[in-house]
Design an enzyme around this catalytic site. Structure first.
Site, PDB file in Angstrom:
ATOM      1  NE  ARG A  79      -9.710 -17.799  -8.449  1.00 13.39           N
ATOM      2  CZ  ARG A  79     -10.922 -17.382  -8.140  1.00 13.39           C
ATOM      3  NH1 ARG A  79     -11.154 -16.858  -6.961  1.00 13.39           N
ATOM      4  NH2 ARG A  79     -11.911 -17.501  -8.990  1.00 13.39           N
ATOM      5  NE  ARG A  91     -12.822 -21.389  -7.682  1.00 10.53           N
ATOM      6  CZ  ARG A  91     -14.031 -21.070  -8.038  1.00 10.53           C
ATOM      7  NH1 ARG A  91     -14.717 -20.204  -7.363  1.00 10.53           N
ATOM      8  NH2 ARG A  91     -14.609 -21.601  -9.085  1.00 10.53           N
ATOM      9  CG  ASP A 148     -13.768 -17.771  -4.846  1.00 18.49           C
ATOM     10  OD1 ASP A 148     -13.468 -16.629  -5.266  1.00 18.49           O
ATOM     11  OD2 ASP A 148     -14.919 -18.220  -4.908  1.00 18.49           O
ATOM     12  CG  ASP A 197     -16.968 -15.155  -3.274  1.00 18.80           C
ATOM     13  OD1 ASP A 197     -16.374 -14.605  -4.213  1.00 18.80           O
ATOM     14  OD2 ASP A 197     -17.412 -16.316  -3.339  1.00 18.80           O
TER      15      ASP A 197
END
Length: 170
Positions: free
Chosen positions: A86, A97, A100, A102
């Site tokens: 990343r 990307r 990712d 989260d």
């Protein structure tokens, strides 16, 4: 006996072998010490939001139980992103990307720390998060947001998600 925290992690990728990126990230998350009861949503193809001149994303959500605190899990997630290549663009949060990750929800824990805000601050605005979350946990209610099924229904009714095209892969 150490108590476990119910956690939901959002995954997204739009570079390289996107499906393999999600599989690799899911396996790396499952390998975090102490994690248990892993479940993954289906994969969803998502049009980019914000910075539209890029490939479509593939997104998913993982549900798991974790024995330590949210900050510890967040550090593990950042390490996984780094190992997978990343590259963060400080000028464009919506840049393409490889992966990712989260942290969406950590039990009913709330935090407004600038490094880790929980629940995720844009959770209720992201169709590509709501659909897989509700697939895993249809009755999920989030503090200060409410039942996510209602958030989704109301958002769809008022075209809140109009620019977000999301469909289940396969």
């Amino acid at each position: 006996m150490q108590s476990l925290h119910r956690v939901y992690i959002g995954l997204g990728t739009n570079l390289g072998d996107r499906i393999q990126n999600l599989i690799d990230a899911g396996e790396a998350i499952a390998a975090i010490p102490g994690t248990q009861n892993h479940r993954s949503s289906s994969f969803y193809v998502t049009s980019p939001v914000g910075f539209a001149d890029q490939p479509d994303f593939i997104n998913a959500v993982i549900q798991l139980d974790y024995p330590e605190d949210a900050t510890s899990l967040f550090r593990h997630m950042q390490q996984i992103e780094h190992r997978m290549g990343r590259q963060r663009d400080p000028h464009n949060q919506n840049a393409p990307r490889v992966i990712d990750l989260d942290l969406l929800l950590f039990d009913d824990f709330s935090s407004s720390d600038p490094h880790l805000t929980l629940p995720h601050p844009r959770l209720s605005q992201r169709l590509f998060v709501l659909r897989p979350l509700l697939e895993l946990s249809p009755g999920l209610t989030v503090p200060e947001i409410g039942p996510l099924s209602t958030v989704l229904e109301e958002g769809l009714a008022c075209n809140k998600f109009a620019e977000q095209v999301v469909h289940k892969l396969g």
